[in-house]
Scaffold this motif. Structure first.
Motif, short mmCIF file in Angstrom:
data_model
loop_
_atom_site.label_atom_id
_atom_site.label_comp_id
_atom_site.label_asym_id
_atom_site.label_seq_id
_atom_site.Cartn_x
_atom_site.Cartn_y
_atom_site.Cartn_z
N ASN A 139 -2.25 5.64 12.05
CA ASN A 139 -2.96 5.43 13.19
C ASN A 139 -3.07 6.51 14.09
O ASN A 139 -3.25 6.20 15.37
CB ASN A 139 -2.43 4.20 13.72
CG ASN A 139 -1.26 4.23 14.21
OD1 ASN A 139 -0.48 5.12 14.15
ND2 ASN A 139 -0.87 3.19 15.08
N ASN A 194 1.08 5.48 0.35
CA ASN A 194 0.62 6.73 0.53
C ASN A 194 1.32 8.02 0.11
O ASN A 194 2.64 8.21 0.46
CB ASN A 194 0.59 6.67 2.28
CG ASN A 194 -0.24 8.10 2.86
OD1 ASN A 194 -0.50 9.13 2.11
ND2 ASN A 194 -0.29 8.25 4.09
N SER A 221 0.87 -1.09 0.23
CA SER A 221 0.23 0.12 0.02
C SER A 221 0.98 1.28 -0.01
O SER A 221 1.81 1.31 0.85
CB SER A 221 -0.68 -0.03 1.10
OG SER A 221 -1.80 -0.98 1.00
N ARG A 244 4.47 -5.82 10.18
CA ARG A 244 4.57 -4.89 9.18
C ARG A 244 5.83 -4.50 8.71
O ARG A 244 6.78 -4.33 9.77
CB ARG A 244 3.44 -3.46 9.15
CG ARG A 244 2.21 -4.00 9.87
CD ARG A 244 1.25 -2.97 9.90
NE ARG A 244 0.54 -2.77 8.66
CZ ARG A 244 -0.31 -1.83 8.35
NH1 ARG A 244 -0.86 -0.93 9.18
NH2 ARG A 244 -0.93 -1.86 7.08
N TYR A 250 8.30 1.71 14.84
CA TYR A 250 8.99 0.76 14.08
C TYR A 250 10.25 0.78 14.26
O TYR A 250 10.83 1.78 14.70
CB TYR A 250 8.55 1.10 12.40
CG TYR A 250 7.22 0.81 12.32
CD1 TYR A 250 6.76 -0.38 11.69
CD2 TYR A 250 6.00 1.91 12.51
CE1 TYR A 250 5.30 -0.60 11.42
CE2 TYR A 250 4.82 1.65 12.11
CZ TYR A 250 4.28 0.18 11.64
OH TYR A 250 3.02 -0.02 11.20
N ASP A 300 1.68 4.55 9.49
CA ASP A 300 0.58 3.93 9.23
C ASP A 300 -0.81 4.26 9.56
O ASP A 300 -1.70 3.76 9.56
CB ASP A 300 0.73 2.63 10.01
CG ASP A 300 0.98 2.74 11.54
OD1 ASP A 300 0.87 4.06 11.96
OD2 ASP A 300 1.43 2.10 12.37
N ASP A 328 5.31 7.54 14.89
CA ASP A 328 6.18 6.33 14.66
C ASP A 328 7.64 7.04 14.32
O ASP A 328 8.63 6.09 14.63
CB ASP A 328 5.66 5.73 13.21
CG ASP A 328 4.29 5.06 13.51
OD1 ASP A 328 3.95 4.54 14.49
OD2 ASP A 328 3.35 5.15 12.58
N GLY A 381 7.92 -1.67 5.46
CA GLY A 381 7.79 -0.65 4.84
C GLY A 381 8.83 0.20 4.47
O GLY A 381 9.85 -0.11 5.06
N ASP A 394 3.82 9.78 10.91
CA ASP A 394 3.02 8.86 11.26
C ASP A 394 2.90 7.99 9.94
O ASP A 394 2.07 8.13 9.25
CB ASP A 394 1.44 9.28 11.83
CG ASP A 394 0.46 8.19 11.72
OD1 ASP A 394 0.79 6.98 11.83
OD2 ASP A 394 -0.81 8.50 12.12
N LEU A 443 3.91 0.75 2.58
CA LEU A 443 3.65 -0.05 3.82
C LEU A 443 3.01 -1.54 3.47
O LEU A 443 2.09 -1.62 2.61
CB LEU A 443 2.81 0.32 4.82
CG LEU A 443 2.45 -0.23 6.26
CD1 LEU A 443 3.77 -0.35 6.88
CD2 LEU A 443 1.57 0.57 7.04
N ARG A 444 3.48 -2.66 4.13
CA ARG A 444 2.81 -4.04 3.82
C ARG A 444 2.79 -4.69 5.29
O ARG A 444 3.51 -4.79 5.85
CB ARG A 444 3.45 -4.87 3.01
CG ARG A 444 2.85 -6.16 2.65
CD ARG A 444 3.52 -6.90 1.42
NE ARG A 444 4.62 -7.36 1.77
CZ ARG A 444 5.72 -7.85 0.71
NH1 ARG A 444 5.28 -7.86 -0.61
NH2 ARG A 444 6.92 -8.23 1.13
#
Length: 201
Positions: A76, A47, A45, A175, A101, A74, A80, A177, A72, A200-201
């Motif tokens: 949410n 962004n 995915s 995850r 992460y 992801d 991060d 990314g 951020d 991101l995956r």
């Protein structure tokens, strides 16, 4: 006849085992490795809504002023990856810390002249690098060195992030990314971090 059928089956099996999807992975049905800078992998995915994050002053202590820019990855509503700029007298230091992460660090240490502070260096990568088992040094909650101006002269762990785009891989238990980064600065005045796609995956 039986030998001919058996030979045909062996040839078919050999071709199926050696097939490659051309996307960084094999033909065994597993998802291919994520490739930094590649924005066309079907299992990832992307962004592109965030194009930059600005540095904002957070605190001032003595002659030191602290600025932060938070990312951020992801979506949410959490921080991060946090970028920090600290300025004092003729010094400007840019560092990075991951809280959500793990990100890549080198064992190389950078010592800030005139202080007892020593930081591990952040490791960034060029486009086309796979996030696979050969990437090591992932760490979290550690302040990592990215750049230092002393009397206008730059020392950095990644020249490409100042001149163009460099890629930072990140990972957690579930995850993986990458984010494309570039420093936006006017001389020694670091204003923001350019964000060139989050994958991101």
């Amino acid at each position: 006849m039986k030998k001919s059928v058996l030979l045909s089956l062996l040839v078919l099996f050999a071709f199926s085992c050696s097939s490659d999807d051309g996307d960084g992975g094999g033909g065994d049905g597993t998802a291919p490795f994520i490739i930094m800078g590649n924005t066309t992998q079907s299992t990832v995915s992307y962004n592109t809504d965030i194009t930059s994050i600005d540095f904002e002053m957070t605190t001032q202590s003595g002659d030191s002023t602290f600025f932060e820019a938070n990312l951020d990855v992801d979506a949410n509503n959490s921080t991060d990856i946090r970028f920090q700029v600290v300025t004092w007298t003729d010094n400007v230091v840019l560092s990075v810390r991951s809280t959500g992460y793990a990100i890549t660090a080198s064992q190389d240490q950078f010592e800030l002249i005139g202080s007892d502070v020593s930081l591990e260096s952040l490791v960034l990568f060029p486009a086309g690098t796979e996030i696979n088992n050969s990437l090591t040094g992932f760490t979290t909650a550690t302040e990592l060195f990215l750049g230092h101006f002393l009397n206008g002269q730059l020392t950095t762990s990644s020249q490409s992030v100042w001149n163009g785009v460099a890629y930072l891989p990140f990972t957690s238990a579930t995850r993986t990314g990458w984010v494309g980064l570039n420093v936006v600065a006017n001389g020694t005045d670091i204003q923001s971090m350019g964000i060139n796609t989050i994958a991101l995956r």
